[in-house]
Motif scaffolding. Structure first.
Motif, short mmCIF file in Angstrom:
data_model
loop_
_atom_site.label_atom_id
_atom_site.label_comp_id
_atom_site.label_asym_id
_atom_site.label_seq_id
_atom_site.Cartn_x
_atom_site.Cartn_y
_atom_site.Cartn_z
N ARG A 123 0.83 -1.23 0.00
CA ARG A 123 0.00 0.00 0.00
C ARG A 123 0.86 1.27 0.00
NH1 ARG A 123 -1.52 -4.37 1.95
NH2 ARG A 123 -3.58 -5.26 1.60
N GLU A 133 0.02 2.08 5.87
CA GLU A 133 0.53 0.85 6.48
C GLU A 133 0.07 0.74 7.94
OE1 GLU A 133 1.98 -1.40 4.54
OE2 GLU A 133 2.32 -2.83 6.15
N HIS A 165 -3.53 -0.47 7.61
CA HIS A 165 -3.51 -1.88 7.19
C HIS A 165 -3.11 -2.77 8.37
CE1 HIS A 165 -2.69 -5.47 4.91
NE2 HIS A 165 -1.37 -5.37 5.05
N SER A 215 -5.80 -3.19 10.89
CA SER A 215 -6.87 -4.08 10.44
C SER A 215 -6.45 -5.55 10.57
CB SER A 215 -7.30 -3.74 9.01
OG SER A 215 -6.40 -4.26 8.06
N HIS A 248 -6.70 -6.49 14.39
CA HIS A 248 -8.08 -6.74 14.81
C HIS A 248 -8.67 -7.97 14.11
CE1 HIS A 248 -9.16 -2.59 16.76
NE2 HIS A 248 -8.05 -3.12 17.24
N ASP A 249 -8.31 -8.16 12.85
CA ASP A 249 -8.81 -9.32 12.11
C ASP A 249 -8.35 -10.63 12.75
OD1 ASP A 249 -10.20 -10.24 9.67
OD2 ASP A 249 -8.26 -11.08 9.14
N VAL A 301 -14.55 -1.71 7.33
CA VAL A 301 -15.47 -2.19 8.36
C VAL A 301 -16.72 -2.80 7.70
CG1 VAL A 301 -16.96 -1.50 10.27
CG2 VAL A 301 -14.63 -0.61 10.14
N LYS A 312 -13.46 -4.85 1.92
CA LYS A 312 -12.49 -5.31 2.92
C LYS A 312 -11.04 -5.13 2.44
CE LYS A 312 -11.34 -9.54 5.11
NZ LYS A 312 -11.65 -10.87 5.65
N PHE A 332 -6.03 -9.12 -6.64
CA PHE A 332 -5.27 -9.40 -5.42
C PHE A 332 -6.05 -10.37 -4.53
CE2 PHE A 332 -4.10 -8.45 -1.02
CZ PHE A 332 -2.73 -8.35 -1.08
N ARG A 374 2.29 -13.38 -7.46
CA ARG A 374 2.94 -13.55 -6.15
C ARG A 374 2.66 -14.96 -5.58
NH1 ARG A 374 -0.78 -11.99 -1.69
NH2 ARG A 374 -2.80 -11.77 -2.67
C1 GRG Z 1 -10.41 -0.67 10.05
C2 GRG Z 1 -11.62 0.22 12.11
C3 GRG Z 1 -11.17 -0.92 11.30
C4 GRG Z 1 -11.45 -2.17 11.72
C5 GRG Z 1 -10.93 -3.33 11.04
C6 GRG Z 1 -10.74 -6.26 10.91
C7 GRG Z 1 -11.28 -5.33 9.91
C8 GRG Z 1 -12.00 -4.14 10.39
C9 GRG Z 1 -11.15 -5.51 8.59
C10 GRG Z 1 -10.40 -6.65 8.02
C11 GRG Z 1 -9.54 -6.17 6.94
C12 GRG Z 1 -8.65 -7.27 6.44
C13 GRG Z 1 -7.87 -8.08 7.39
C14 GRG Z 1 -8.56 -7.47 5.11
C15 GRG Z 1 -7.67 -8.45 4.51
C16 GRG Z 1 -6.72 -7.71 3.66
C17 GRG Z 1 -5.60 -8.57 3.15
C18 GRG Z 1 -5.78 -9.28 1.86
C19 GRG Z 1 -4.47 -8.65 3.85
C20 GRG Z 1 -3.23 -9.22 3.39
O1 GRG Z 1 -2.52 -8.14 2.80
P1 GRG Z 1 -1.04 -8.29 2.27
O2 GRG Z 1 -0.92 -9.56 1.47
O3 GRG Z 1 -0.26 -8.50 3.63
O4 GRG Z 1 -0.64 -7.02 1.61
P2 GRG Z 1 1.21 -8.00 4.06
O5 GRG Z 1 1.52 -8.80 5.30
O6 GRG Z 1 2.17 -8.27 2.94
O7 GRG Z 1 1.09 -6.55 4.35
#
Ligand code: GRG
Length: 308
Positions: free
Chosen positions: A60, A86, A89, A92, A95-96, A166, A193, A230, A306
């Motif tokens: 990002r 970042e 990200h 998130s 919390h995820d 969210v 998401k 992605f 990737r």
């Molecule tokens: C934002 C207020 C707020 C709450 C969070 C938990 C939540 C709400 C949302 C979930 C968002 C989430 C985990 C989306 C998945 C995104 C994803 C594909 C992550 C992996 O990203 P990469 O591959 O990871 O870029 P690295 O580790 O390389 O950064």
């Protein structure tokens, strides 16, 4: 895009993405490290730094720096926003991974935040990173007119809230245990998401550099396409890659009976759809910006090829 200059076929494809990524990752790591120097209360800063500096592809921030550069801005103009992306990200992910959400023990090849610091601290570390992200953009962005900074802050807020991350997460949670969710719902989950933050990563760099509306629109369309690709690749990797390669538990979607693109389309068709999205993303960018779009074009390929 109003400035149709060259066709994809005339783009020089010798761009060294590996070197480009290495250089940008190093710069982002240094800026992230410098951004989080608080000492007290010790526990919260340790927990924030633990996840923020745990590696990751830094996709990002790199997208944000790349679009700022494309429109003629400097890295300094975009770096605070790149760091903020970042931070958001990372929050998130923290919390995820919590037991109340995905309940994961590993992330980026190390124990998840709550496994090390406890759930209470992990929730607060996420909250602190989220709010700090906005503070960082507002206080650290230099040599950019205030109206552009305001636009970026508003776009970031929208990308994170109920119309963004969210919103996607809540529909995702509600769809758990229903492997037969519709393609429409699946698309909603992922455009929000995952897609929303990727979109603002791409558009924010351009806005800071002074892009016009049509350039921002072309870049947003590129972002939406690579965002979906992605996610499709993410779903494929959950089936085909090992936990070691991913740095997190593989095979979770199947175990949780989650609807995914491969469960809807099969692996081969999913790969094809991802490839088509990336090709469309590359073509529109090449047509609009020509050779200077090379880093973004190469990044699109990187996303679909990737392995983690
Ligand atoms: C934002 C207020 C707020 C709450 C969070 C938990 C939540 C709400 C949302 C979930 C968002 C989430 C985990 C989306 C998945 C995104 C994803 C594909 C992550 C992996 O990203 P990469 O591959 O990871 O870029 P690295 O580790 O390389 O950064």
């Amino acid at each position: 895009c109003s400035l149709s200059r060259v066709m994809t076929s005339s783009i020089d494809t010798t761009f060294d993405l590996k070197a480009y990524l290495r250089d940008r990752q190093q710069r982002v790591e240094a800026a992230l490290d410098a951004s989080l120097q608080g000492q007290y209360p010790e526990t919260i800063y340790q927990a924030m730094r633990y996840s923020l500096l745990a590696g990751g592809k830094r996709l990002r921030p790199i997208l944000c720096l790349a679009t700022c550069d494309l429109i003629g801005g400097t890295a300094r103009m975009a770096m605070p926003t790149a760091c903020a992306l970042e931070m958001i990200h990372t929050m998130s992910l923290i919390h995820d991974d919590l037991p109340a959400m995905d309940n994961d023990d590993y992330r980026r090849g190390q124990l998840t935040n709550h496994k090390v610091y406890g759930e209470d601290v992990a929730i607060l570390a996420g909250d602190a990173l989220l709010t700090y992200a906005f503070e960082w953009v507002a206080t650290q962005t230099q040599n950019v007119p205030a109206d552009r900074i305001l636009q970026v802050i508003a776009d970031l807020g929208k990308a994170v809230g109920a119309e963004g991350l969210v919103g996607g997460q809540i529909v995702d949670l509600a769809s758990e245990g229903s492997p037969d969710v519709s393609l429409e719902t699946l698309n909603y989950i992922h455009t929000h998401k995952t897609g929303a933050l990727l979109r603002v990563s791409v558009t924010s760099g351009a806005i800071l550099a002074g892009a016009d509306d049509s350039q921002v629109e072309t870049l947003a369309q590129y972002a939406d396409r690579i965002g979906l690709a992605f996610q499709i690749v993410d779903d494929i990797l959950d089936i085909t890659a090992t936990s070691e390669a991913l740095g997190k538990s593989a095979g979770k979607d199947l175990a949780a009976q989650k609807a995914t693109y491969p469960s809807l389309w099969g692996l081969e068709e999913s790969q094809k759809q991802a490839q088509q999205l990336v090709e469309a993303a590359k073509t529109s960018l090449a047509d609009c910006f020509g050779t200077p779009a090379q880093p973004l074009i190469a990044l699109a390929d990187f996303i679909v090829n990737r392995t983690h």
